[in-house]
Motif scaffolding. Structure first.
Motif, PDB file in Angstrom:
ATOM      1  N   GLU A  60      63.945 -21.854  41.837  1.00 58.35           N
ATOM      2  CA  GLU A  60      63.117 -21.473  40.620  1.00 58.35           C
ATOM      3  C   GLU A  60      61.719 -21.753  40.626  1.00 58.35           C
ATOM      4  N   ASP A  61      61.426 -23.021  40.703  1.00 60.53           N
ATOM      5  CA  ASP A  61      59.952 -23.359  40.930  1.00 60.53           C
ATOM      6  C   ASP A  61      59.217 -22.694  41.851  1.00 60.53           C
ATOM      7  N   ASP A  62      59.925 -22.089  42.986  1.00 52.38           N
ATOM      8  CA  ASP A  62      59.177 -21.659  44.067  1.00 52.38           C
ATOM      9  C   ASP A  62      58.894 -20.128  43.662  1.00 52.38           C
ATOM     10  N   LEU A  63      59.730 -19.657  43.153  1.00 54.33           N
ATOM     11  CA  LEU A  63      59.765 -18.326  42.458  1.00 54.33           C
ATOM     12  C   LEU A  63      58.679 -18.058  41.556  1.00 54.33           C
ATOM     13  N   ILE A  64      58.621 -19.008  40.497  1.00 52.20           N
ATOM     14  CA  ILE A  64      57.432 -19.091  39.550  1.00 52.20           C
ATOM     15  C   ILE A  64      56.334 -19.241  40.164  1.00 52.20           C
ATOM     16  N   ALA A  65      56.149 -20.062  41.019  1.00 53.39           N
ATOM     17  CA  ALA A  65      54.654 -20.328  42.002  1.00 53.39           C
ATOM     18  C   ALA A  65      54.432 -19.011  42.455  1.00 53.39           C
ATOM     19  N   ARG A  66      55.367 -18.101  43.425  1.00 52.30           N
ATOM     20  CA  ARG A  66      54.940 -17.104  43.893  1.00 52.30           C
ATOM     21  C   ARG A  66      54.651 -15.962  43.030  1.00 52.30           C
ATOM     22  N   ALA A  67      55.502 -15.854  41.684  1.00 48.41           N
ATOM     23  CA  ALA A  67      55.183 -14.995  40.725  1.00 48.41           C
ATOM     24  C   ALA A  67      53.602 -14.984  40.129  1.00 48.41           C
ATOM     25  N   GLN A  68      53.263 -16.371  39.673  1.00 51.35           N
ATOM     26  CA  GLN A  68      51.908 -16.595  39.260  1.00 51.35           C
ATOM     27  C   GLN A  68      50.784 -16.266  40.261  1.00 51.35           C
ATOM     28  N   LEU A  72      55.113 -12.025  45.002  1.00 45.76           N
ATOM     29  CA  LEU A  72      56.406 -11.512  44.990  1.00 45.76           C
ATOM     30  C   LEU A  72      56.441  -9.971  45.448  1.00 45.76           C
ATOM     31  N   PRO A  73      57.500  -9.545  46.222  1.00 47.60           N
ATOM     32  CA  PRO A  73      57.187  -8.213  46.963  1.00 47.60           C
ATOM     33  C   PRO A  73      57.035  -7.055  45.912  1.00 47.60           C
ATOM     34  N   SER A  74      56.632  -6.161  46.552  1.00 53.79           N
ATOM     35  CA  SER A  74      56.348  -4.901  45.787  1.00 53.79           C
ATOM     36  C   SER A  74      57.514  -3.881  45.959  1.00 53.79           C
ATOM     37  N   LYS A  75      58.332  -4.187  46.846  1.00 60.84           N
ATOM     38  CA  LYS A  75      59.739  -3.404  47.008  1.00 60.84           C
ATOM     39  C   LYS A  75      60.758  -4.484  47.194  1.00 60.84           C
ATOM     40  N   ILE A 103      65.174 -10.100  46.333  1.00 61.47           N
ATOM     41  CA  ILE A 103      64.243 -10.330  45.126  1.00 61.47           C
ATOM     42  C   ILE A 103      63.385  -8.593  45.147  1.00 61.47           C
ATOM     43  N   GLU A 104      63.647  -8.286  43.774  1.00 62.69           N
ATOM     44  CA  GLU A 104      63.079  -6.871  43.666  1.00 62.69           C
ATOM     45  C   GLU A 104      62.227  -6.709  42.350  1.00 62.69           C
ATOM     46  N   PRO A 105      61.183  -5.906  42.453  1.00 65.55           N
ATOM     47  CA  PRO A 105      60.496  -5.479  41.103  1.00 65.55           C
ATOM     48  C   PRO A 105      61.336  -4.601  40.280  1.00 65.55           C
ATOM     49  N   LEU A 106      61.278  -4.863  38.944  1.00 69.25           N
ATOM     50  CA  LEU A 106      61.760  -4.065  38.079  1.00 69.25           C
ATOM     51  C   LEU A 106      61.101  -3.013  37.334  1.00 69.25           C
ATOM     52  N   LYS A 107      61.423  -2.091  36.718  1.00 67.30           N
ATOM     53  CA  LYS A 107      60.474  -1.001  36.118  1.00 67.30           C
ATOM     54  C   LYS A 107      61.278  -0.183  35.074  1.00 67.30           C
ATOM     55  N   LEU A 108      60.687  -0.064  34.009  1.00 62.86           N
ATOM     56  CA  LEU A 108      61.225   0.765  32.986  1.00 62.86           C
ATOM     57  C   LEU A 108      61.847   2.267  33.457  1.00 62.86           C
ATOM     58  N   GLY A 109      62.860   2.492  32.838  1.00 66.38           N
ATOM     59  CA  GLY A 109      63.513   3.926  32.894  1.00 66.38           C
ATOM     60  C   GLY A 109      64.395   4.069  34.320  1.00 66.38           C
ATOM     61  N   ASP A 110      64.526   2.823  34.844  1.00 66.85           N
ATOM     62  CA  ASP A 110      65.259   2.798  35.999  1.00 66.85           C
ATOM     63  C   ASP A 110      66.781   2.186  35.659  1.00 66.85           C
ATOM     64  N   TRP A 111      67.540   1.647  36.401  1.00 69.28           N
ATOM     65  CA  TRP A 111      68.846   1.214  36.217  1.00 69.28           C
ATOM     66  C   TRP A 111      68.822   0.166  35.194  1.00 69.28           C
ATOM     67  N   ILE A 112      68.169  -0.518  34.933  1.00 67.64           N
ATOM     68  CA  ILE A 112      68.305  -1.675  34.010  1.00 67.64           C
ATOM     69  C   ILE A 112      68.635  -1.196  32.710  1.00 67.64           C
ATOM     70  N   ASP A 113      68.060  -0.136  32.272  1.00 69.20           N
ATOM     71  CA  ASP A 113      68.106   0.175  30.733  1.00 69.20           C
ATOM     72  C   ASP A 113      69.878   0.652  30.689  1.00 69.20           C
ATOM     73  N   ARG A 114      70.430   1.324  31.406  1.00 69.77           N
ATOM     74  CA  ARG A 114      71.544   1.707  31.482  1.00 69.77           C
ATOM     75  C   ARG A 114      72.769   0.746  31.728  1.00 69.77           C
ATOM     76  N   VAL A 115      72.353  -0.346  32.565  1.00 70.50           N
ATOM     77  CA  VAL A 115      73.250  -1.578  32.774  1.00 70.50           C
ATOM     78  C   VAL A 115      73.280  -2.327  31.629  1.00 70.50           C
TER      79      VAL A 115
END
Length: 327
Positions: A60-68, A72-75, A103-115
């Motif tokens: 988690e610490d590594d992912l936080i550092a990469r996010a900041q 983190l990847p664009s796809k 690891i994946e970027p999220l966006k509105l209007g995609d699968w996450i709303d329905r899930v």
């Protein structure tokens, strides 16, 4: 109250609606003594805020550092932690443990709303993620279906794989329903007594007001169903147990003292149940932790459900990994 995995997706969706860039990390494979199983999720915002877990904390610490750091990847892409002993130690993994994540970027209007919508209703849904295109396609899912990994993508399953039928709509039922929902159970409560159900209000928990024995049959009890009778009324509890002990339910329990359980077993013998049927009954229900209050009883029952369920899951995984030899 939602399951913990649903909470991860719900928080991620709220962050997206607030305009935050969000990535989702999901464990897809493990080797050795990995701290989390396939399917574990963590959502991380660009500013470093997180919800969920994929390890004991160091990943988690590594992912936080990469996010900041905007790293983190664009796809969608694979990530592996703990390949070497040195890396396992660096990320706090047990000796030899290895995790593979997507690891994946999220966006509105995609699968996450329905899930989020489907899992909040305590239903199952699947998702195929194409790693090459980043496109997600929602699919049907079945209870017990595991995360499927291929080089071109992954198939995830969200929502409860197990069900719990609670006989009785009392305080203990309320506490147990909350705990069981967090433990990834679809929860159904049955109580024909109007004085107990008139003010029942638990979103996401199904309420049936028919007779308990009918409820056991109507829900089509299967090997992923647990049934717990907690009304303290033998007329209602025993009715449910008569059908539950003949069913394929993986767990059947009833509230009551050891003395009352002995009397209950004697009563059940007067019906068309065998000694083997009655031996399946967990009574007194739950792990014996000295519980007395409704919340304590719910904790004891929830713990025993996990204990029995985990044993069944481990046996299933072992069977898939080590099929029996043929002669």
């Amino acid at each position: 109250m939602n399951s913990l995995d649903t909470e991860v997706l719900q928080h991620a969706l709220e962050w997206l609606r607030e305009g935050h860039p969000v990535h989702l990390a999901t464990v897809v494979q493990t080797w050795g003594s990995a701290p989390r199983q396939a399917g574990a999720m963590l959502a991380v915002r660009k500013d470093g805020r997180v919800v969920g877990s994929v390890s004991g904390g160091c990943i988690e610490d590594d992912l936080i550092a990469r996010a900041q750091g905007g790293q983190l990847p664009s796809k969608p892409e694979w990530a592996r932690y703990g390949v070497s002993q040195e890396e396992a130690a660096r990320f706090g993994l047990p000796c030899g443990g290895t995790l593979r994540l997507v690891i994946e970027p999220l966006k509105l209007g995609d699968w996450i709303d329905r899930v989020v919508e489907v899992t909040q209703a305590q239903q199952l849904v699947g998702r195929w993620l194409d790693l090459a295109t980043g496109v997600s396609t929602l699919t049907d899912a079945r209870p017990g279906q595991l995360t499927e990994v291929k080089e071109e993508g992954c198939h995830f399953v969200y929502g409860p794989h197990w069900r719990l039928l609670i006989i009785g709509a009392n305080q203990t039922a309320q506490a147990l329903a909350k705990i069981a929902t967090m433990l990834e159970f679809q929860v159904i409560v049955c109580d024909p007594r109007e004085e107990f159900t008139a003010d029942w209000d638990m979103p996401g928990v199904s309420l049936q007001t028919g007779m308990p024995d009918d409820a056991v049959l109507e829900i089509q009890t299967d090997a992923r169903t647990a049934i717990v009778a907690i009304t303290h009324d033998p007329k209602l509890d025993d009715m449910a147990l008569l059908e539950a002990l003949k069913s394929k339910a993986f767990y059947v329990g009833a509230l009551g003292s050891s003395r009352n359980q002995t009397k209950r077993r004697q009563r059940l013998l007067d019906f068309d149940l065998t000694e083997d049927d009655i031996a399946r009954l967990h009574g007194p229900v739950g792990l014996q932790i000295g519980s007395r209050t409704p919340a304590e009883i719910a904790v004891a029952v929830g713990a025993q459900l996990v204990q029995v369920r985990r044993k069944l899951e481990d046996e299933r995984v072992a069977g898939l990994t080590h099929p029996p030899k043929t002669t």
